[in-house]
Design an enzyme around this catalytic site. Structure first.
Site, PDB file in Angstrom:
ATOM      1  N   LYS A 114       7.662  -7.460  11.959  1.00  0.00           N
ATOM      2  CA  LYS A 114       6.503  -8.310  11.733  1.00  0.00           C
ATOM      3  C   LYS A 114       6.361  -9.331  12.858  1.00  0.00           C
ATOM      4  O   LYS A 114       7.358  -9.773  13.435  1.00  0.00           O
ATOM      5  CB  LYS A 114       6.656  -9.081  10.413  1.00  0.00           C
ATOM      6  CG  LYS A 114       6.645  -8.256   9.153  1.00  0.00           C
ATOM      7  CD  LYS A 114       6.844  -9.159   7.932  1.00  0.00           C
ATOM      8  CE  LYS A 114       6.929  -8.381   6.639  1.00  0.00           C
ATOM      9  NZ  LYS A 114       5.625  -7.828   6.238  1.00  0.00           N
ATOM     10  N   ARG A 174       8.260  -0.399  -1.708  1.00  0.00           N
ATOM     11  CA  ARG A 174       8.090   0.801  -2.540  1.00  0.00           C
ATOM     12  C   ARG A 174       9.352   1.654  -2.555  1.00  0.00           C
ATOM     13  O   ARG A 174       9.613   2.372  -3.518  1.00  0.00           O
ATOM     14  CB  ARG A 174       6.885   1.595  -2.035  1.00  0.00           C
ATOM     15  CG  ARG A 174       7.004   2.144  -0.645  1.00  0.00           C
ATOM     16  CD  ARG A 174       5.665   2.520  -0.014  1.00  0.00           C
ATOM     17  NE  ARG A 174       4.881   1.331   0.301  1.00  0.00           N
ATOM     18  CZ  ARG A 174       3.653   1.370   0.804  1.00  0.00           C
ATOM     19  NH1 ARG A 174       3.072   2.544   1.038  1.00  0.00           N
ATOM     20  NH2 ARG A 174       3.001   0.261   1.077  1.00  0.00           N
TER      21      ARG A 174
END
EC number: 3.4.11.23
Length: 432
Positions: free
Chosen positions: A208, A282
């Protein structure tokens, strides 16, 4: 900052014109008056509390008429901040409302403090232990738990949590907590709650930028929210058995971190190719959902700060809701309305489940380039790990969990939104 206790009163009359058109607050020698309109009175109280806090007033007394449970709570939601001390002398409430207020102050403030905690102070194992401590503070006799950590996760084939967390010096953890107030070890499980507990998310090798990483201490917001929801439901008298799974890890960059092109093999037979290490939530949730499905509970709820796409759609005001079960989705929306919290249902269809193509595995951990519904495809990914995904399963993408900066209703940081809604739904399901 003043050290005197400021009286705060409510009025349905407009402020004197000297305070400006439609002024929300005014002051006199008695203290501060909040001027309510017929529209969104609770929101008005919360915004007024932010203004009062912004003026450096940190010690207040809620005085006069109109301070019921919801008005008092709305004030605290706006008045509370992530730094500094504040105190409130509460108005007199009926015994049941006073108890409910005290429970919210204990539990939802825990959620906000936990989400706001620096990642250095809250690793995967500490998050799990803190969750146990909260539930034991509420109903310890009904709580049992198992912590699976580090290499034990690999040996027991919790492939997602282990793979994501192995790049950190802090070992990944799965907390499996059993809230069973029945006293019967063979009692059926009414609901399973599965929370994403990424205690810091660097993005891994799909790193990020700083502007997107600076709030990633809050990436365990789903785990904290569901822990708080179970605690609040227990405090409100939940008598049915519920299991809580917290999937906890750091997502870091190191020589041990997972890489693009890796393939994860899950216990339910699914294989997943990694095409983005920043789509890690996830991957850990999948392990928890497999365990939850094995309980044959009629209700499974997972919650996660899963996608930026949900925030793009809804901002930070609403949590995003996904489900194939229309009746259950409406039940949660009804609970949200009852608890004055904001949820919005976003699309999830059968075709979303086929939008995760991989050349080397059954699934990709991100959608193909032609499919741009990122929040929906993330929910669809999770559905592959829920045995009966078309019925009894809710996915909450926690877009309203945390704010990077203050707004007119909220200070910067965690909100605690969602705790009351899920607690309400658990109690409603227990009555069926």
């Amino acid at each position: 900052m003043t050290t005197e206790i400021m009286q705060i009163s409510l009025s349905h009359n407009p402020a004197d014109a000297r305070w400006g058109e439609k002024a929300l607050i005014s002051t006199n020698d008695q203290g501060v008056t909040i001027h309510l309109t017929s529209h969104d009175q609770l929101g008005g109280i919360q915004r007024a509390a932010r203004k009062i806090d912004g003026q450096g007033i940190k010690q207040v007394k809620l005085a006069g008429e109109g301070w019921g449970l919801e008005q008092s709570w709305a004030f605290w939601q706006g008045f509370r901040g992530p730094k500094g001390q504040r105190s409130v002398v509460w108005a007199e409430l009926p015994a049941n409302e006073k108890t409910e207020l005290e429970q919210r102050l204990q539990i939802i403030d825990w959620v906000r403090d936990t989400i706001n905690a620096p990642a250095e102070d809250l690793g995967p194992e500490q998050l799990a232990k803190n969750a146990i401590d909260l539930l034991c503070a509420v109903s310890c006799d009904a709580v049992s738990y198992r912590i699976t950590k580090g290499e034990d996760l690999r040996e027991q084939n919790y492939a997602g949590i282990y793979t994501v967390g192995r790049g950190s010096d802090r070992a990944p953890v799965l907390l499996a907590l059993d809230y069973n107030p029945t006293g019967n070890p063979d009692a059926p499980v009414m609901a399973c709650l599965v929370g994403k507990g990424i205690t810091f998310d660097s993005g891994g090798y799909s790193l990020k930028q700083s502007a997107f990483m600076d709030s990633m201490k809050s990436d365990m917001g789903g785990a904290a929210t569901l822990t708080g929801a179970l605690a609040l439901a227990a405090a409100r008298g939940l008598k049915e058995r519920v299991k809580l799974y917290l999937c906890c890890a750091d997502n870091m960059v190191s020589g041990n971190a997972f890489k693009l092109g890796d393939i994860i093999r899950y216990r339910n037979g699914k294989t997943v190719e990694i095409m983005n290490t920043d789509a890690e939530g996830r991957l850990v949730l999948a392990d928890g959902l497999i365990d939850a499905s094995e309980q044959n509970a009629p209700l499974i709820i997972d919650a996660a700060t899963l996608t930026g796409a949900a925030k793009t759609a809804l901002g930070n005001d609403y949590h995003a809701l996904f489900s194939f079960d229309d009746e259950l989705a409406q039940a949660l929306l009804n609970s949200a309305h009852s608890e004055h919290e904001l949820f919005w249902r976003l699309p999830l269809a059968e075709f979303h489940r086929s939008q995760l193509p991989s050349n080397f595995a059954e699934l990709n951990n991100v959608a193909g380039g032609a499919y741009s519904a990122g929040a929906s495809t993330a929910a669809a990914f999770l559905s592959h790990f829920v045995k009966n995904y078309q019925q009894g399963w809710l996915h909450i993408d926690c877009s309203a969990t945390y704010r990077k900066s203050a707004v007119d209703q909220w200070s910067a940081g965690a909100t605690g939104l969602g705790v009351r809604t899920v607690a309400n739904l658990l109690l409603a399901q227990a009555k069926q």
